[in-house]
Enzyme design. Sequence first.
Site, mmCIF file in Angstrom:
data_model
loop_
_atom_site.group_PDB
_atom_site.id
_atom_site.type_symbol
_atom_site.label_atom_id
_atom_site.label_comp_id
_atom_site.label_asym_id
_atom_site.label_seq_id
_atom_site.Cartn_x
_atom_site.Cartn_y
_atom_site.Cartn_z
ATOM 1 C CG ASP A 8 -0.382 0.201 2.532
ATOM 2 O OD1 ASP A 8 0.859 0.344 2.617
ATOM 3 O OD2 ASP A 8 -1.137 0.257 3.518
ATOM 4 C CB CYS A 65 0.938 -2.310 4.685
ATOM 5 S SG CYS A 65 0.711 -3.333 6.144
ATOM 6 C CB THR A 67 2.057 -2.344 10.928
ATOM 7 O OG1 THR A 67 0.855 -2.803 10.278
ATOM 8 C CG2 THR A 67 1.801 -0.983 11.568
ATOM 9 C CG HIS A 98 10.629 -24.527 11.970
ATOM 10 N ND1 HIS A 98 10.746 -24.529 13.341
ATOM 11 C CD2 HIS A 98 11.858 -24.883 11.494
ATOM 12 C CE1 HIS A 98 11.977 -24.884 13.689
ATOM 13 N NE2 HIS A 98 12.680 -25.085 12.584
ATOM 14 C CG HIS A 133 9.451 -28.563 10.611
ATOM 15 N ND1 HIS A 133 9.262 -28.008 11.856
ATOM 16 C CD2 HIS A 133 10.754 -28.932 10.546
ATOM 17 C CE1 HIS A 133 10.423 -28.019 12.517
ATOM 18 N NE2 HIS A 133 11.337 -28.567 11.751
HETATM 19 C C1 RB5 Z 1 -2.067 2.734 6.434
HETATM 20 O O1 RB5 Z 1 -2.121 3.955 7.083
HETATM 21 C C2 RB5 Z 1 -1.748 1.629 7.420
HETATM 22 O O2 RB5 Z 1 -2.859 1.381 8.226
HETATM 23 C C3 RB5 Z 1 -1.318 0.374 6.690
HETATM 24 O O3 RB5 Z 1 -0.197 0.640 5.907
HETATM 25 C C4 RB5 Z 1 -0.940 -0.812 7.548
HETATM 26 O O4 RB5 Z 1 -0.040 -0.449 8.544
HETATM 27 C C5 RB5 Z 1 -2.072 -1.586 8.075
HETATM 28 O O5 RB5 Z 1 -1.918 -2.590 8.781
#
Ligand code: RB5
Length: 145
Positions: A8, A65, A67, A98, A133
């Site tokens: 994203d 993304c 996180t 694994h 595994h």
């Molecule tokens: C976008 O702002 C953010 O929510 C996305 O990149 C991600 O971290 C979602 O899990």
Amino acid sequence: MKVAISSDHGGINIKAEIIDLMNEMNIQYEDLGCTCGESVDYPDYALPVAKKVANKEVDRGILICGTGIGMSIAANKVRGIRCALVHDTFSAQATREHNDSNVLAMGERVIGPGLARDIAKVWLETEFLGGRHARRVEKITLLEK
Ligand code: RB5
């Protein structure tokens, strides 16, 4: 090996870094976006990659993304996907050996491009160990039935 990759807006810089790595490693890839810096919804980019992996159109997927969490949650809704959210090289190796993870998720707001590159390299190069595994992974697959 062929890899599908997407991010994203929160992951575009690390996506570029991993594409650079795959070029260096002579790995074939499909870039499924996003292509611009505007705000987009991560499930819209996680699902096309996950579906290509699940349908065996590609061997593996990589999702980035902010996180890595949203991408990994969305990808793991697709039957056959074992998406691992990884922010260290030990886990990158362990999840291939694994869990036979077929999708890697990372967060650009969590780690820098250098570590992301190292993680992706280890993850792409590491083979599944099979054996005990395989039995455990099969038990995960049975949960999807
Ligand atoms: C976008 O702002 C953010 O929510 C996305 O990149 C991600 O971290 C979602 O899990």
